[in-house]
Design an enzyme around this catalytic site. Structure first.
Site, PDB file in Angstrom:
ATOM      1  N   HIS A   1       1.928   4.655  -2.869  1.00 41.71           N
ATOM      2  CA  HIS A   1       2.140   5.886  -2.715  1.00 41.71           C
ATOM      3  C   HIS A   1       3.433   6.372  -2.995  1.00 41.71           C
ATOM      4  CE1 HIS A   1      -1.717   6.894  -0.419  1.00 41.71           C
ATOM      5  NE2 HIS A   1      -1.486   6.052   0.427  1.00 41.71           N
TER       6      HIS A   1
ATOM      7  N   HIS B   1       0.714  -1.347  -0.012  1.00 42.26           N
ATOM      8  CA  HIS B   1      -0.191   0.054   0.034  1.00 42.26           C
ATOM      9  C   HIS B   1       1.090   1.280  -0.013  1.00 42.26           C
ATOM     10  CE1 HIS B   1      -3.730   2.293   1.099  1.00 42.26           C
ATOM     11  NE2 HIS B   1      -2.726   3.141   1.727  1.00 42.26           N
ATOM     12  N   GLU B   2       1.858   1.376   0.933  1.00 42.43           N
ATOM     13  CA  GLU B   2       2.779   2.463   1.009  1.00 42.43           C
ATOM     14  C   GLU B   2       3.421   2.565   0.009  1.00 42.43           C
ATOM     15  OE1 GLU B   2       1.825   4.590   3.208  1.00 42.43           O
ATOM     16  OE2 GLU B   2       0.559   3.286   4.245  1.00 42.43           O
TER      17      GLU B   2
ATOM     18  N   GLU C   1      -4.636   7.932  -3.097  1.00 46.70           N
ATOM     19  CA  GLU C   1      -5.155   6.368  -2.288  1.00 46.70           C
ATOM     20  C   GLU C   1      -5.397   5.436  -3.636  1.00 46.70           C
ATOM     21  OE1 GLU C   1      -4.709   6.848   0.854  1.00 46.70           O
ATOM     22  OE2 GLU C   1      -5.555   4.961   1.434  1.00 46.70           O
TER      23      GLU C   1
END
EC number: 3.4.17.19
Lengths: 502, 502
Positions: free
Chosen positions: A271, A267-268, A297
């Site tokens: 980003h 997830h990170e 997101e």
């Protein structure tokens, strides 16, 4: 543009660089405070951050900034980039200066009190401790939105901070459609004969092995964690960056379950890839980051869920996991894939699965609308919250800590932020739909571990624009369509329909 | 003082806090850049540091600062603390403002060029590449010293930056005495029948075990590496701090030798203890740090050498080392103690032993005096350097990389800095002499692992004063005497006399 304008642009860019140096410094002070800082330094660190934040505020609201804004808003033939910069700094300037300074200072003080009241309330599972503070923070936010010119629909003013151009009207439409589909799909899953189990995933996973597997995945999807990034540990995983060549992510390890660390890294990493792919030309212009919170997101959730919880992804990576973890040796691929995608309605947002997550957000969105745009009695907040959980998810909190007090956002005044999480899901699926059209063999690529082709497409179609386009413009540019809930609903129905035979 | 003065003091303190927030931020940016930062971020990080340094310069040289200085210098009944603050900021203000801005900017540019020339010269072992840059940097430093009012003895002006109040006259006396004693002692050691060997210390020492032993030692001597500090890895060990509650040290591990990491941890721990012991009241006043570079070095060298290489210290810690490292099991205590204190004249300062280290410094001191106060031909520098090494240490560099090019200091303009290293040895031994008087059973305490009594004494007698006293005043306050070379000479003669039977 005339010569003077060209000179002024260079001057403006020099000025904006200073703003960025300060905000990067603040970000580093913050990153360090949660990753490295010894405990007793907290007070002094807050003072340091407070001071630099004040200096940054001075720069963004200065007479000089006003002069730039007035000058450039009087010029008609600005190039697109400069136009986008001016729009951006004008908005920041107005947002900051339209609130009377004394009021803003008092807000900062009240927020600090509100946050410690929230902490205490959560610990004691008692909403009444937080209630008066929440009422105050809401009153501030309503007022600020009015200052910003959103007297009619105040919640729109708050949405606009995080998702420029987004409106309650639009969200009502897409979230309404999404909610209905999700509630219906969830109902069918509950009634399905297919039962999932993920208890067997619990085991013994050393930090080192998780870190190594995480690095392998991150390297292959295109996040550079060595020369332009790093991976650290913090209580709550997050991404921060100082320019596009120092983009750091954090994670948190659980030695009994690899999922928290691995999926938060992916997830990170999403980003992080976005920020690392911002073109150098946009650095320091105020447009050198993602288009919006929701668009950011969309990338993190795309990598975490659409890619990172897909059959194709795990058919590539699962053998590596089996080699690393003896406990998984006897677990067949399909059981593993099902376990990773287990649906289970729950009370806590941050523990939610891919399907139910958006319902948690929609509940918060509906609550925030009530709090900001209606005059509901603050005493009713826990009851309304619990009713919505019962209605949409079929679960009911036994206490406020597991209910309305679970998130930090409201205590810090972050109204309008939650919707961006679900918007990320919508944007992500809509963009993925386009990607599939343009890369017809996308799943072959994933099966064979070629994630970089996917990342390359995202770089060209999403990341390279930075914040030069508003999210509403960007989604149209990428997909040819306005934001729509359709693709995410189709995606979920297809994926979870197959998983649960419904 | 009248009411106005009291109000002004509060205002001044608020102002100085801002200066400190900036310098702490710059220190964190620097610490992060050598401990954590991904490589490709170097350019942007330099820009960030450059910007904040400029802002800090603006604050320390502002009209507002001038007003404070003028106002307080006109008041006669200032309390001691305020007086010390005013003296300190006046000096910083003068040092900064007396150099014409354009000249200082050019100096910064020339320093950057000089540093890369030095790197190349060192790599190619060719002084001629660095020579023209060195000449330029020297010319700047001479001029700056004149601006500061040291036209007569320019080197005094440079000494004064790092060691307030120190003069060439004083250093000539103490260093002269020290040099003679050291050369004589070294000669006798060379002629001694006692030969030392430390080759058997080479072994297999895991990073983890070194880290753990280092932590044990640091904890026992009183450096808090958890709640108010931390230990990281960097190419060159150093200490940095942001206030007294965030004091960080770094070290570097060699898995074939425990000495570099263990002794650098104790050394940096000495600096760290000093900063952690600065009283809260001095924080943010510009006096909340060590009294001078030399006084700081006295603490790091006291812990590293006087304490950390003593028989008492190792008789306590050696059993722990033997338990950890199998290779040391068969090595008796005396052989170990001798090996740790092995004297061996060498070419490289940073590898020097406790005894010969000061000779390396004295050579640099003599060279700097020649460069700043005489008009020696820059071409003669390598020859003079080599001759001094031959004369004092009996060794001669084969190339400039092992000679005059070994240190970074001159390329960065840091003339006057080197002497503080040797001053640290002198202060340290002189303070130790007093400590022994006041704690007669000091060696019993060390034997039994009670290092905190020692640290407590140092806190009360050295650390608690921060920079409220000049080093010249502080050494007198602590020991009742002016700086003297006597105690360090006695200490070395006694210690190494016993070790080598001379």
């Amino acid at each position: 543009m005339n010569k003077k304008a060209i000179v002024e642009i260079e001057e403006l860019k020099e000025y904006l660089k200073k703003v960025e140096y300060l905000s990067s410094s603040i970000s580093l002070l913050h990153w360090d405070s949660v990753v490295n800082m010894p405990k007793e330094a907290i007070e002094y660190r807050s003072e340091m951050i407070g001071y630099l934040t004040g200096e940054s505020y001075k720069l963004t609201t200065s007479e000089k900034m006003k002069e730039f804004i007035d000058y450039f808003n009087g010029i008609n033939d600005l190039d697109d980039l400069t136009k986008a910069i001016i729009e951006n700094i004008t908005k920041d300037y107005n947002n900051a200066t339209k609130i009377p300074e004394a009021e803003y200072v008092q807000y900062e003080i009240d927020k600090a009190l509100s946050q410690s009241a929230w902490e205490e309330a959560k610990k004691k599972k008692d909403f009444s401790i937080f209630k008066p503070h929440l009422a105050k923070i809401i009153a501030y936010n309503k007022k600020f939105s009015e200052y910003w010119g959103f007297a009619g629909n105040k919640y729109d003013g708050l949405l606009d901070i995080y998702e420029p151009g987004m409106t309650t009207e639009r969200l009502d439409a897409v979230f309404g459609e999404l909610r209905e589909s999700l509630v219906y799909l969830l109902q069918r899953i509950k009634n399905s004969n297919v039962k999932t189990d993920d208890a067997f995933l619990k085991g013994n996973y050393s930090v080192e092995s998780q870190r190594k597997l995480g690095e392998t995945i991150l390297g292959q999807i295109g996040y550079d964690y060595e020369k332009r990034g790093r991976i650290d540990i913090s209580e709550h995983p997050f991404t921060t960056n100082f320019g596009n060549k120092d983009v750091r992510i954090t994670t948190k390890y659980d030695t009994s379950d690899f999922r928290p660390a691995i999926f938060s890294m992916i997830h990170e990493g999403g980003h992080g890839i976005y920020e690392q792919n911002i073109p150098d030309e946009l650095e320091g212009t105020s447009l050198g980051s993602g288009a919006s919170m929701g668009m950011h997101e969309s990338q993190s959730r795309f990598y975490e869920n659409i890619l990172g919880k897909s059959m194709e992804f795990w058919s590539y990576f699962y053998p590596k996991f089996q080699k690393t973890y003896q406990d998984l040796e006897g677990v067949d691929f399909i059981s593993f894939y099902r376990a990773v995608n287990c649906v289970e309605p729950s009370l806590i947002r941050i523990d939610a699965d891919e399907l139910t997550y958006s319902l948690h957000i929609i509940i918060r969105y509906e609550m925030e609308k009530l709090l900001i745009n209606s005059d509901i009695d603050i005493d009713d907040v826990p009851r309304l919250w619990n009713e919505k959980y019962k209605e949409y998810l079929g679960v009911e909190p036994e206490n406020d800590a597991d209910g309305v007090l679970q998130d930090v956002h409201w205590s810090g005044g972050d109204f309008g932020y939650f919707p961006t999480y679900a918007l990320g899901n919508l944007y992500g699926a809509q963009i993925f739909n386009k990607l599939k059209e343009e890369i017809p063999d996308w799943n072959q690529k994933i099966y064979s571990g070629d994630f970089l082709s996917i990342t390359k497409w995202l770089k060209e179609n999403v990341h390279q624009y930075g914040a030069t386009l508003k999210p509403t413009e960007l989604i149209k540019k990428i997909t040819g369509e306005e934001l729509s809930a359709k693709y995410f609903i189709e995606y979920l129905n297809d994926k979870f329909g197959k998983l649960y035979g419904v």
